[in-house]
Design a protein around this motif. Structure first.
Motif, PDB file in Angstrom:
ATOM      1  N   TYR A 133      -4.648   4.352   0.437  1.00  0.00           N
ATOM      2  CA  TYR A 133      -3.373   4.983   0.708  1.00  0.00           C
ATOM      3  C   TYR A 133      -3.516   6.500   0.678  1.00  0.00           C
ATOM      4  N   LEU A 144      -4.010  -1.433  -5.196  1.00  0.00           N
ATOM      5  CA  LEU A 144      -2.600  -1.711  -4.943  1.00  0.00           C
ATOM      6  C   LEU A 144      -1.907  -2.061  -6.255  1.00  0.00           C
ATOM      7  N   THR A 161       2.779   1.693  -3.286  1.00  0.00           N
ATOM      8  CA  THR A 161       1.869   2.178  -4.318  1.00  0.00           C
ATOM      9  C   THR A 161       1.606   3.664  -4.139  1.00  0.00           C
ATOM     10  N   SER A 162       1.439   4.086  -2.904  1.00  0.00           N
ATOM     11  CA  SER A 162       1.189   5.491  -2.616  1.00  0.00           C
ATOM     12  C   SER A 162       2.310   6.376  -3.136  1.00  0.00           C
ATOM     13  N   LEU A 202      -8.705  -5.014  -3.229  1.00  0.00           N
ATOM     14  CA  LEU A 202      -7.272  -4.720  -3.187  1.00  0.00           C
ATOM     15  C   LEU A 202      -6.761  -4.157  -4.506  1.00  0.00           C
ATOM     16  N   ARG A 248       0.832  -1.211   0.000  1.00  0.00           N
ATOM     17  CA  ARG A 248       0.000   0.000   0.000  1.00  0.00           C
ATOM     18  C   ARG A 248       0.862   1.255   0.000  1.00  0.00           C
ATOM     19  N   THR A 292      -7.168   0.139   4.096  1.00  0.00           N
ATOM     20  CA  THR A 292      -6.773  -0.148   2.717  1.00  0.00           C
ATOM     21  C   THR A 292      -6.414   1.072   1.878  1.00  0.00           C
TER      22      THR A 292
END
Length: 215
Positions: free
Chosen positions: A203, A99, A75-76, A96, A72, A201
């Protein structure tokens, strides 16, 4: 089993073989993924490989959540991740899907049942800021595109200790009391259960997207 991680400062396979591009290895996900990944991004890390599947069939869930929090945060920050996922019910992948897409998704406890169509759909639907949030004074604004249409949710002044711990990247042990506090967020797939643990979940959005930059 805690998965080992390998890190590079480039995601191109040819460049990854050049001197100075290999950043190093970690014995497992950091205990503070929010600050740790921010430091990795500052150091120029662009690609992380997770060497063991994230196993959502594990009844404990501690190892799975540790990697999911890492993915997470990566990915952010726009850092690519090479990871695989084992799920008891692959059709639930959309929770999800914000992600970074995994390289493979396995059904159940074996690696023979690779859900290639899930991986393809995940990759095809993935885009930046697919499910993220920003914090304002006394509220959270969440933008969620995971289900094919845009949802905007506002959470006003969350006060619970469990909720603030989740925002800080700390999973909580699922219990009747925590699930009552987080009921709305579980229902809206903003909190996800993995084994005995719950984790936040969405981000944090590092850059607020313009409407023309995302579907």
């Amino acid at each position: 089993m805690t998965p080992e991680l390998t890190l590079w400062k480039d995601r191109d396979p040819a460049a990854m073989r050049l001197p100075g591009i290999h950043y190093g290895t970690l014995d497992g996900p950091p205990t503070d993924p929010v600050d740790a990944v921010a430091q990795l991004a500052s150091d120029g890390v662009q690609f992380v490989q997770v060497h063991e599947p994230v196993d959502l069939t594990d009844p404990d869930g501690a190892s799975a959540v540790a990697v999911l929090l890492l993915v997470r945060e990566l990915t952010s920050h726009g850092i690519a991740v090479d990871w695989t996922l084992r799920m008891p019910d692959p059709p639930q992948w959309r929770a999800l899907s914000h992600l970074h897409p995994p390289a493979a998704v396995f059904r159940g406890s074996t690696e023979e049942e690779n859900e290639d169509h899930v991986v393809t759909a995940w990759r095809d639907s993935f885009h930046i800021a697919k499910c993220g949030y920003r914090r304002g004074p006394g509220f959270l604004e969440i933008r969620d595109h995971r289900w094919g249409s845009f949802r905007r949710l506002v959470v006003n002044a969350p006060r619970s200790t469990a909720f603030h711990g989740l925002l800080d990247g700390v999973p909580v042990v699922a219990s009747a009391s925590t699930e009552r506090v987080l009921e709305r967020h579980l229902r809206e797939n903003l909190v996800h259960r993995a084994g005995r643990y719950l984790w936040w979940t969405p981000y944090r959005l590092r850059r607020w997207p313009l409407s023309t930059t995302i579907p």
